[in-house]
Design an enzyme around this catalytic site. Structure first.
Site, PDB file in Angstrom:
ATOM      1  NE  ARG A   3       2.584  17.818  53.712  1.00 58.17           N
ATOM      2  CZ  ARG A   3       3.798  18.166  53.498  1.00 58.17           C
ATOM      3  NH1 ARG A   3       4.919  18.851  52.719  1.00 58.17           N
ATOM      4  NH2 ARG A   3       4.017  16.540  54.347  1.00 58.17           N
ATOM      5  CG  LEU A   4      -3.820  15.490  48.268  1.00 56.45           C
ATOM      6  CD1 LEU A   4      -4.744  16.313  47.370  1.00 56.45           C
ATOM      7  CD2 LEU A   4      -4.552  14.807  49.090  1.00 56.45           C
TER       8      LEU A   4
END
Length: 195
Positions: free
Chosen positions: A174-175
């Site tokens: 989720r970066l």
């Protein structure tokens, strides 16, 4: 870094990649408008033209979205292409396109869609599907001998002149990558956002 410092060129490149992979029409975007009472509403539209002037979609000028845009000329779009793991958000001021531009696009639509623009009072209530079908059949009969179906005055396009365009790219953990373009005078300013 960002692939380009021109958000319109970047959008067109992403759209072309998505169009070759998506199972649905990649021009589909969620359009958000706001009523005079501050009530937001959202629906999907097809954004059929994107150029340096903005993002253009077409509709009945009597529809809910058109009425809300007449009262509040600011709107937002969101595209999501899962096939390429990207999203694009657009915000800006909306204006009606010219009658000539609307005529040109309307002439390219399938005849059944042209007739549908005459038959439907978009967003208005109707008693039954049968009544809608009878409206369509009446328009079919009215234009049966016409070589081309003219554009109704109540049908046309809106263009969102973007003052903000955000690109989102899926990344592990989720970066995600996020790049925000904001218009400053006639130039675009680019910043990277945290996910």
């Amino acid at each position: 870094g960002a692939p380009t410092r021109d958000p319109i060129a970047w959008f067109q490149s992403s759209l072309a990649r998505a169009a070759s992979l998506e199972t649905f029409d990649a021009t589909r975007a969620a359009l958000a408008t706001v009523s005079t009472a501050g009530q937001p509403s959202v629906r999907f539209v097809l954004v059929k033209l994107v150029d340096s002037r903005g993002f253009t979609f077409f509709t009945n000028y009597r529809s809910r979205k058109a009425r809300e845009l007449a009262d509040n000329s600011h709107a937002a779009l969101a595209f999501h292409w899962s096939s390429i793991g990207e999203q694009v958000r657009v915000e800006g001021k909306v204006t009606r396109i010219s009658a000539d531009e609307a005529d040109t696009y309307f002439a390219q639509r399938p005849r059944i869609s042209q007739l549908g623009a005459w038959a439907s009072e978009q967003s208005a209530s109707i008693e039954s599907r049968a009544l809608l079908d009878s409206h369509f059949e009446a328009e079919q009969a009215r234009f049966a001998s016409a070589e081309r179906v003219p554009r109704p005055d109540h049908w046309g396009g809106f263009r969102i002149a973007a003052d903000a365009v955000e690109f989102w790219r899926d990344r592990q953990g989720r970066l995600h990558d996020r790049w925000l373009f904001t218009r400053s005078d006639s130039a675009w300013r680019l910043s990277r956002l945290q996910p």
